[in-house]
Design a protein around this motif. Structure first.
Motif, PDB file in Angstrom:
ATOM      1  N   ALA A  74     -61.159 100.814  45.448  1.00  0.00           N
ATOM      2  CA  ALA A  74     -59.801 100.980  45.986  1.00  0.00           C
ATOM      3  C   ALA A  74     -59.734 102.145  46.974  1.00  0.00           C
ATOM      4  CB  ALA A  74     -58.811 101.186  44.843  1.00  0.00           C
ATOM      5  N   PHE A  75     -60.435 103.232  46.677  1.00  0.00           N
ATOM      6  CA  PHE A  75     -60.472 104.376  47.595  1.00  0.00           C
ATOM      7  C   PHE A  75     -61.079 103.973  48.931  1.00  0.00           C
ATOM      8  CE2 PHE A  75     -62.722 107.911  49.540  1.00  0.00           C
ATOM      9  CZ  PHE A  75     -61.715 108.859  49.643  1.00  0.00           C
ATOM     10  N   VAL A  76     -62.208 103.291  48.880  1.00  0.00           N
ATOM     11  CA  VAL A  76     -62.897 102.868  50.109  1.00  0.00           C
ATOM     12  C   VAL A  76     -62.018 101.901  50.913  1.00  0.00           C
ATOM     13  CG1 VAL A  76     -64.887 101.564  50.987  1.00  0.00           C
ATOM     14  CG2 VAL A  76     -65.205 103.289  49.194  1.00  0.00           C
ATOM     15  N   ALA A  77     -61.334 101.002  50.235  1.00  0.00           N
ATOM     16  CA  ALA A  77     -60.499 100.022  50.936  1.00  0.00           C
ATOM     17  C   ALA A  77     -59.213 100.633  51.493  1.00  0.00           C
ATOM     18  CB  ALA A  77     -60.147  98.878  49.985  1.00  0.00           C
ATOM     19  N   THR A  78     -58.692 101.655  50.839  1.00  0.00           N
ATOM     20  CA  THR A  78     -57.403 102.227  51.242  1.00  0.00           C
ATOM     21  C   THR A  78     -57.539 103.293  52.323  1.00  0.00           C
ATOM     22  OG1 THR A  78     -56.600 101.790  48.993  1.00  0.00           O
ATOM     23  CG2 THR A  78     -55.273 103.258  50.341  1.00  0.00           C
ATOM     24  N   THR A  79     -58.686 103.944  52.425  1.00  0.00           N
ATOM     25  CA  THR A  79     -58.854 105.006  53.422  1.00  0.00           C
ATOM     26  C   THR A  79     -58.582 104.521  54.849  1.00  0.00           C
ATOM     27  OG1 THR A  79     -60.364 106.228  51.984  1.00  0.00           O
ATOM     28  CG2 THR A  79     -60.446 106.745  54.323  1.00  0.00           C
ATOM     29  N   PRO A  80     -59.109 103.382  55.287  1.00  0.00           N
ATOM     30  CA  PRO A  80     -58.793 102.928  56.657  1.00  0.00           C
ATOM     31  C   PRO A  80     -57.304 102.608  56.846  1.00  0.00           C
ATOM     32  CG  PRO A  80     -60.602 101.633  55.738  1.00  0.00           C
ATOM     33  CD  PRO A  80     -60.099 102.519  54.647  1.00  0.00           C
ATOM     34  N   VAL A  81     -56.661 102.141  55.801  1.00  0.00           N
ATOM     35  CA  VAL A  81     -55.219 101.863  55.877  1.00  0.00           C
ATOM     36  C   VAL A  81     -54.469 103.170  56.118  1.00  0.00           C
ATOM     37  CG1 VAL A  81     -53.207 101.036  54.585  1.00  0.00           C
ATOM     38  CG2 VAL A  81     -55.391  99.816  54.415  1.00  0.00           C
ATOM     39  N   ASN A  82     -54.828 104.204  55.364  1.00  0.00           N
ATOM     40  CA  ASN A  82     -54.176 105.499  55.543  1.00  0.00           C
ATOM     41  C   ASN A  82     -54.483 106.085  56.922  1.00  0.00           C
ATOM     42  OD1 ASN A  82     -52.680 105.749  53.196  1.00  0.00           O
ATOM     43  ND2 ASN A  82     -54.442 106.451  52.037  1.00  0.00           N
ATOM     44  N   ARG A  83     -55.704 105.887  57.401  1.00  0.00           N
ATOM     45  CA  ARG A  83     -56.063 106.384  58.731  1.00  0.00           C
ATOM     46  C   ARG A  83     -55.200 105.718  59.790  1.00  0.00           C
ATOM     47  NH1 ARG A  83     -60.756 105.530  62.694  1.00  0.00           N
ATOM     48  NH2 ARG A  83     -60.767 107.543  63.744  1.00  0.00           N
ATOM     49  N   TRP A  84     -55.044 104.423  59.685  1.00  0.00           N
ATOM     50  CA  TRP A  84     -54.221 103.674  60.625  1.00  0.00           C
ATOM     51  C   TRP A  84     -52.772 104.158  60.574  1.00  0.00           C
ATOM     52  CZ3 TRP A  84     -50.140 100.198  59.921  1.00  0.00           C
ATOM     53  CH2 TRP A  84     -49.771  99.467  61.059  1.00  0.00           C
ATOM     54  N   MET A  85     -52.240 104.352  59.383  1.00  0.00           N
ATOM     55  CA  MET A  85     -50.846 104.792  59.241  1.00  0.00           C
ATOM     56  C   MET A  85     -50.654 106.211  59.782  1.00  0.00           C
ATOM     57  SD  MET A  85     -49.856 103.059  55.597  1.00  0.00           S
ATOM     58  CE  MET A  85     -48.374 103.999  55.476  1.00  0.00           C
ATOM     59  N   ILE A  86     -51.561 107.106  59.454  1.00  0.00           N
ATOM     60  CA  ILE A  86     -51.459 108.492  59.924  1.00  0.00           C
ATOM     61  C   ILE A  86     -51.530 108.539  61.449  1.00  0.00           C
ATOM     62  CG2 ILE A  86     -52.675 110.709  59.982  1.00  0.00           C
ATOM     63  CD1 ILE A  86     -53.381 110.170  56.989  1.00  0.00           C
ATOM     64  N   SER A  87     -52.381 107.713  62.042  1.00  0.00           N
ATOM     65  CA  SER A  87     -52.510 107.702  63.504  1.00  0.00           C
ATOM     66  C   SER A  87     -51.221 107.260  64.191  1.00  0.00           C
ATOM     67  CB  SER A  87     -53.668 106.795  63.932  1.00  0.00           C
ATOM     68  OG  SER A  87     -53.332 105.427  63.771  1.00  0.00           O
ATOM     69  N   ARG A  88     -50.348 106.626  63.438  1.00  0.00           N
ATOM     70  CA  ARG A  88     -49.065 106.176  63.977  1.00  0.00           C
ATOM     71  C   ARG A  88     -47.898 107.029  63.487  1.00  0.00           C
ATOM     72  NH1 ARG A  88     -52.782 102.943  64.533  1.00  0.00           N
ATOM     73  NH2 ARG A  88     -52.849 101.116  65.818  1.00  0.00           N
ATOM     74  N   GLY A  89     -48.212 108.166  62.844  1.00  0.00           N
ATOM     75  CA  GLY A  89     -47.155 109.071  62.365  1.00  0.00           C
ATOM     76  C   GLY A  89     -46.440 108.566  61.133  1.00  0.00           C
ATOM     77  N   LYS A  90     -47.066 107.669  60.419  1.00  0.00           N
ATOM     78  CA  LYS A  90     -46.455 107.076  59.217  1.00  0.00           C
ATOM     79  C   LYS A  90     -47.273 107.482  57.990  1.00  0.00           C
ATOM     80  CE  LYS A  90     -44.025 103.664  61.618  1.00  0.00           C
ATOM     81  NZ  LYS A  90     -42.877 104.386  62.101  1.00  0.00           N
ATOM     82  N   GLY A  91     -46.893 106.947  56.856  1.00  0.00           N
ATOM     83  CA  GLY A  91     -47.631 107.201  55.625  1.00  0.00           C
ATOM     84  C   GLY A  91     -47.635 108.667  55.257  1.00  0.00           C
ATOM     85  N   HIS A  92     -48.776 109.161  54.914  1.00  0.00           N
ATOM     86  CA  HIS A  92     -48.883 110.518  54.388  1.00  0.00           C
ATOM     87  C   HIS A  92     -48.542 111.578  55.424  1.00  0.00           C
ATOM     88  CE1 HIS A  92     -50.389 113.498  51.510  1.00  0.00           C
ATOM     89  NE2 HIS A  92     -50.141 112.529  50.664  1.00  0.00           N
ATOM     90  N   SER A  93     -48.549 111.245  56.704  1.00  0.00           N
ATOM     91  CA  SER A  93     -48.221 112.242  57.729  1.00  0.00           C
ATOM     92  C   SER A  93     -46.774 112.715  57.606  1.00  0.00           C
ATOM     93  CB  SER A  93     -48.491 111.686  59.128  1.00  0.00           C
ATOM     94  OG  SER A  93     -47.665 110.584  59.412  1.00  0.00           O
ATOM     95  N   VAL A  94     -45.889 111.925  57.005  1.00  0.00           N
ATOM     96  CA  VAL A  94     -44.489 112.350  56.854  1.00  0.00           C
ATOM     97  C   VAL A  94     -44.356 113.486  55.841  1.00  0.00           C
ATOM     98  CG1 VAL A  94     -43.565 110.093  57.547  1.00  0.00           C
ATOM     99  CG2 VAL A  94     -43.837 110.605  55.127  1.00  0.00           C
ATOM    100  N   VAL A  95     -45.329 113.621  54.957  1.00  0.00           N
ATOM    101  CA  VAL A  95     -45.288 114.676  53.952  1.00  0.00           C
ATOM    102  C   VAL A  95     -45.602 116.039  54.580  1.00  0.00           C
ATOM    103  CG1 VAL A  95     -46.377 115.536  51.831  1.00  0.00           C
ATOM    104  CG2 VAL A  95     -45.867 113.120  52.070  1.00  0.00           C
ATOM    105  N   HIS A  96     -46.452 116.036  55.583  1.00  0.00           N
ATOM    106  CA  HIS A  96     -46.909 117.300  56.161  1.00  0.00           C
ATOM    107  C   HIS A  96     -45.777 118.116  56.791  1.00  0.00           C
ATOM    108  CE1 HIS A  96     -51.065 116.702  55.228  1.00  0.00           C
ATOM    109  NE2 HIS A  96     -50.921 115.442  55.600  1.00  0.00           N
ATOM    110  N   ALA A  97     -44.706 117.473  57.163  1.00  0.00           N
ATOM    111  CA  ALA A  97     -43.554 118.196  57.703  1.00  0.00           C
ATOM    112  C   ALA A  97     -42.880 119.053  56.624  1.00  0.00           C
ATOM    113  CB  ALA A  97     -42.556 117.213  58.287  1.00  0.00           C
ATOM    114  N   HIS A  98     -43.189 118.780  55.373  1.00  0.00           N
ATOM    115  CA  HIS A  98     -42.543 119.474  54.254  1.00  0.00           C
ATOM    116  C   HIS A  98     -43.465 120.442  53.549  1.00  0.00           C
ATOM    117  CE1 HIS A  98     -39.087 116.898  54.791  1.00  0.00           C
ATOM    118  NE2 HIS A  98     -39.913 115.864  54.853  1.00  0.00           N
ATOM    119  N   HIS A  99     -44.612 120.718  54.117  1.00  0.00           N
ATOM    120  CA  HIS A  99     -45.548 121.667  53.500  1.00  0.00           C
ATOM    121  C   HIS A  99     -45.499 122.983  54.227  1.00  0.00           C
ATOM    122  CE1 HIS A  99     -47.465 119.202  50.482  1.00  0.00           C
ATOM    123  NE2 HIS A  99     -47.482 118.216  51.349  1.00  0.00           N
TER     124      HIS A  99
END
Length: 139
Positions: free
Chosen positions: A114-139
Motif C-alpha cells: 500500500a505504501f509503494v502504491a500510494t506514494t505516486p498518488v501523493n506525489r501527483w497530488m502534492i505537485s498540484r497543491g492538493k492532498g498533504h500539501s494543504v497541511v503544510h500551511a498549518h505547520h
C-alpha cells in the motif's frame, strides 16, 4: 515529500488497520466485517493524526477537520483499497489466528504494498497543491 506524506498516512492507516484486523479476528467476525472495521478505523486514525498537528497550530476544530479531509481522503482511500485487496488476496490470511505468522506477515506485506502504491498518488497530488500539501500551511 511524497514519501514523507505517505509515511504519515501509513502511520494512521496502519494503526487503524491493525487494530481493526486484530479486533475482527479476535472477535471472530466474518471477513467482510473485519475488513469494514479496519477501513473505518484506518480513516479515523488517519484523520486524527493529521488533525492533531493542525489543532496544535491553533486551528479551530471544524477547520482542522476540513484540512484533514482535504489532505488525507484520497491517500487513505488508495492505501485502504490496496492494503485490503492484498489481505483478501493472500490465501488464508483473514482466517489465520492472531498467533499465526501468516496473519502478521500478510498484514505487514499488505501495508508495504500500500505504501509503494500510494506514494505516486501523493506525489501527483502534492505537485498540484492538493492532498498533504494543504497541511503544510498549518505547520
Amino acid at each position: 515529500m511524497a514519501a514523507q506524506a505517505t509515511l504519515h498516512c501509513l502511520t494512521g492507516c496502519a494503526i487503524g488497520e491493525v487494530l481493526g484486523m486484530v479486533i475482527g479476528t479476535a472477535a471472530g467476525l466474518h471477513n467482510g466485517a473485519t475488513v469494514a472495521l479496519s477501513i473505518v478505523l484506518a480513516f479515523v486514525f488517519g484523520y486524527a493524526l493529521t488533525m492533531r498537528g493542525v489543532l496544535r497550530a491553533h486551528v479551530p476544530f471544524r477547520q482542522a477537520a476540513k484540512v484533514a479531509l482535504a489532505a488525507d481522503t484520497v491517500s487513505i482511500a488508495v492505501m485502504e483499497l490496496v492494503d485490503n485487496t492484498v489481505m483478501v488476496g493472500v490465501p488464508g490470511a483473514l482466517n489465520a489466528g492472531l498467533a499465526d505468522a501468516l496473519f502478521w506477515g500478510s498484514l505487514v506485506f499488505s501495508l508495504l504494498v500500500a505504501f509503494v502504491a500510494t506514494t505516486p498518488v501523493n506525489r501527483w497530488m502534492i505537485s498540484r497543491g492538493k492532498g498533504h500539501s494543504v497541511v503544510h500551511a498549518h505547520h
